[in-house]
Design an enzyme around this catalytic site. Sequence first.
Site, mmCIF file in Angstrom:
data_model
loop_
_atom_site.group_PDB
_atom_site.id
_atom_site.type_symbol
_atom_site.label_atom_id
_atom_site.label_comp_id
_atom_site.label_asym_id
_atom_site.label_seq_id
_atom_site.Cartn_x
_atom_site.Cartn_y
_atom_site.Cartn_z
ATOM 1 N N THR A 1 0.854 -1.178 0.000
ATOM 2 C CA THR A 1 0.000 0.000 0.000
ATOM 3 C C THR A 1 0.894 1.234 0.000
ATOM 4 O O THR A 1 2.118 1.113 0.108
ATOM 5 C CB THR A 1 -0.942 -0.001 1.224
ATOM 6 O OG1 THR A 1 -1.927 1.000 1.105
ATOM 7 C CG2 THR A 1 -0.152 0.197 2.511
ATOM 8 N N CYS B 1 -3.408 5.293 -3.962
ATOM 9 C CA CYS B 1 -4.165 4.443 -3.042
ATOM 10 C C CYS B 1 -4.558 3.221 -3.851
ATOM 11 O O CYS B 1 -5.189 3.350 -4.903
ATOM 12 C CB CYS B 1 -5.393 5.168 -2.515
ATOM 13 S SG CYS B 1 -6.507 4.129 -1.536
#
Length: 232
Positions: free
Chosen positions: A83, A196
Amino acid sequence: MKTLGLIGGLSWYSTLVYYRTINQLTNERLGSSHSAKLILYSVDFEEFRLLQNRGDWEEVERMLSGIALQLEKSGAECIVMCTNTPHLVADSIRKKIKIPLLHIAEETAKEIVKKKINKVGLLGTRFTMEHPFFKDRLSEFGIKSIVPDDADKDYIHSSIFNELTRGLFKEDTKNKFLDIIDNLKKEGAEGIVFGCTEFSILINPDECSIPIFETAAIHSKAAVDFALSAEP
């Protein structure tokens, strides 16, 4: 093939994208029934969410460094944090391990340079959009980044934690994101960084009016490149 050490659970939807992409790319390159060699440590996202909301990045770094060291001891030859936001503490983690850590912003910057793009819009959590860890890496490669206005940043940040990381992908949210992307294009952005991982689930890049750089896909490809490279 080298063994990858994945830090996941941030969120598990993001980790799912990484796991699938890394294995698919490995199989495409090697054929037959090949899949990636990896060790996955998946955290409880709620613990991480509370720490980052408090701004306790020291504790985040301590937690993630500890996991990286465990993966190293378990035989991982490279660390991949699945991430964007945790890369805020990536430099500190690098100092505590003896194996490489693939930085998501560095790998993304390399891909932007290949497209000869000099200015991008950066979308992500408020931490990713406001802290320098991503923008500075892009700047090192001669890339200028711009972000939405405060109201749109609030909307994006809220959508990530109240919807996307909970598996909710709404049409209205997608349309709002597309409007934000169009506004950044009007401000001179030649491409958009999906900072993201869950954005790539919400929006198909083909729906956007300018090139999209999906950080999860780019990061996963870099991980496979490392795993299958001939260097020791």
